[in-house]
Design a protein around this motif. Sequence first.
Motif, short mmCIF file in Angstrom:
data_model
loop_
_atom_site.label_atom_id
_atom_site.label_comp_id
_atom_site.label_asym_id
_atom_site.label_seq_id
_atom_site.Cartn_x
_atom_site.Cartn_y
_atom_site.Cartn_z
N ARG B 30 -26.92 -69.38 121.00
CA ARG B 30 -28.31 -69.87 120.98
C ARG B 30 -29.30 -68.81 120.52
O ARG B 30 -30.32 -69.12 119.92
CB ARG B 30 -28.71 -70.37 122.37
CG ARG B 30 -27.90 -71.52 122.87
CD ARG B 30 -28.17 -72.77 122.03
NE ARG B 30 -27.10 -73.74 122.18
CZ ARG B 30 -27.04 -74.64 123.15
NH1 ARG B 30 -27.98 -74.71 124.03
NH2 ARG B 30 -26.03 -75.47 123.21
N GLU B 31 -28.99 -67.58 120.83
CA GLU B 31 -29.89 -66.50 120.41
C GLU B 31 -29.88 -66.38 118.88
O GLU B 31 -30.90 -66.11 118.27
CB GLU B 31 -29.47 -65.17 121.06
CG GLU B 31 -30.03 -64.98 122.45
CD GLU B 31 -31.54 -65.22 122.53
OE1 GLU B 31 -32.28 -64.63 121.73
OE2 GLU B 31 -31.97 -66.02 123.39
N ALA B 32 -28.70 -66.56 118.31
CA ALA B 32 -28.61 -66.52 116.85
C ALA B 32 -29.41 -67.67 116.26
O ALA B 32 -30.11 -67.51 115.25
CB ALA B 32 -27.15 -66.62 116.42
N LEU B 33 -29.32 -68.82 116.91
CA LEU B 33 -30.09 -69.97 116.42
C LEU B 33 -31.59 -69.70 116.53
O LEU B 33 -32.36 -70.02 115.63
CB LEU B 33 -29.72 -71.22 117.23
CG LEU B 33 -30.40 -72.51 116.79
CD1 LEU B 33 -29.98 -72.91 115.38
CD2 LEU B 33 -30.09 -73.65 117.74
N ARG B 34 -31.95 -69.08 117.63
CA ARG B 34 -33.37 -68.75 117.83
C ARG B 34 -33.86 -67.78 116.73
O ARG B 34 -34.92 -67.97 116.15
CB ARG B 34 -33.54 -68.09 119.21
CG ARG B 34 -34.99 -67.91 119.64
CD ARG B 34 -35.05 -67.08 120.89
NE ARG B 34 -34.31 -67.67 121.99
CZ ARG B 34 -34.79 -68.59 122.81
NH1 ARG B 34 -36.02 -69.01 122.67
NH2 ARG B 34 -34.06 -69.08 123.78
N SER B 35 -33.05 -66.79 116.44
CA SER B 35 -33.42 -65.82 115.40
C SER B 35 -33.51 -66.50 114.05
O SER B 35 -34.43 -66.24 113.27
CB SER B 35 -32.37 -64.71 115.32
OG SER B 35 -32.25 -64.09 116.56
N CYS B 36 -32.56 -67.36 113.80
CA CYS B 36 -32.53 -68.07 112.53
C CYS B 36 -33.76 -68.98 112.41
O CYS B 36 -34.39 -69.05 111.35
CB CYS B 36 -31.24 -68.88 112.46
SG CYS B 36 -30.91 -69.47 110.83
N TYR B 37 -34.08 -69.63 113.50
CA TYR B 37 -35.26 -70.51 113.50
C TYR B 37 -36.52 -69.67 113.24
O TYR B 37 -37.36 -70.04 112.43
CB TYR B 37 -35.35 -71.22 114.85
CG TYR B 37 -36.50 -72.18 114.96
CD1 TYR B 37 -36.42 -73.47 114.43
CD2 TYR B 37 -37.68 -71.82 115.61
CE1 TYR B 37 -37.47 -74.35 114.53
CE2 TYR B 37 -38.74 -72.69 115.71
CZ TYR B 37 -38.64 -73.96 115.18
OH TYR B 37 -39.70 -74.82 115.28
N ALA B 38 -36.61 -68.54 113.94
CA ALA B 38 -37.79 -67.69 113.77
C ALA B 38 -37.92 -67.24 112.31
O ALA B 38 -39.03 -67.15 111.79
CB ALA B 38 -37.69 -66.47 114.69
#
Lengths: 267, 196
Positions: B30-38
């Motif tokens: 999820r953190e990777a997804l968050r970074s990608c989203y950002a």
Amino acid sequence: MSKPNLDTLTRALRAEVQGDDPVREVETFDRIVADLNRKKVSFLSMRRVPLVLLAAAFVFATALAGATGRLRSVFAAVERLMGAGTKAAPQEPLRPAPASSVLPPVDTPPQVAEAPSSLLLPTAIGSVAAAPSVRLSHSKSVLPTASAPTDVPTEASSVAVPAAPIDAVALDESLYREAHRLHFVDHNWSGALTAWDAYLAKVKGGKFALEARYNRALCLVRLGRTADAKRALAPFARGEYGAYRQSEAQGLLDRLEQAPPKGGVVP
Amino acid sequence: MMQALLSTTHESLEDRSVDTLVSGLRAGDREALRSCYAAHHQSVRAFARRLIGDADVAEDLVHETFLSLLSAIRNYRGDNTLRSFILGIAVQHTRHHLRSAVRRRAMMVRAEDAPPPSNPTPETSASRKQLAEVLTRALDKLSDDQRIAFVLCEVEERTSREVAVIVGAKEEAVRARVFHAKKKLRELLNEQGEGR
């Protein structure tokens, strides 16, 4: 009278979509995470479905058998199986021993077949079935209808106990889903705030409680209740919940410090 | 220009290398997804809004794009930028969103019983928003492929090579779509001007 040409319109469209909405950005990400969680939860729920169905089928079959009076024959069959399983080889020599320990001496062979039924049942199935089987050993014709009602609720209640946590989970999920709908689909911030509060009050340690708390804070931001929003976001920004939403909460707090969100107006 | 600015901002937001990010996404982190989203949500959102012309529907497209990223990332080979790949996902999900936005606009026009925004002139001090709306309504008349190609190439000023990667078509096909899109748009705009 010059009309704007295609290039002018293209430039206008390019420039028009430059503004961003930080709350919306966060909300959309929140929606993504919530949907991912829901996918996971529904997958787990799906894995529970066969168990629930099996339990329901067992309860139904037991109740039906009890109501139609076939439960006794089932018990008898189980007893026979248990008897055959545990004491298959030395059947005849062993039976009189347990029977004599409880009942008066049994003489005739036909009654030997029924005597263990009352004795083995409690150990084989449990205390639930003790009463009807004792009646069975005394008389089959006297109490066929009387035993039926006692079987049904006893069986049902004893088997239905595991269903309670599933109901709690369903309630948890339905409350969450309702709040989520109000928030992210209807954009009804005040309704969503109430719903998040209701969810948090009902399921204090719910699996989405943290997320619900954060969404509640977003509603407060949307409603322009800046002071409340700051209070709600502060624990996230301080890292009280680890890294969960820490950067987003801090970002929102910074923005709230700089300028209040567009008057808290619902877009 | 603006894209370059955005990409610089986005890249500075996140320290992770693309490889780390991609492997994190593949692991469902999820953190990777968050970074990608950002890093990429603004590009996707801007594209979605320009393409669809409806902020709410565009937001749904952003949501759907990142929601399916975790499963789609398995197909990412690393031969193009991650942003192109994500925009490609958005393109794949765009069709029914486009339909609903077009229907919504048409319905609103009927409900208001008013003509679509007229082709404004500088003299009528038309706002940028109105101008953008005029183009959005004209885009409603194009095919999805032409519309996507026009928005990516002309509005977002991407190269036809990059657009070819995003939409999964040949460069020549993209150029042809843009050519026909522009031709049709000019005709539509001329008709609107004459009709006033």
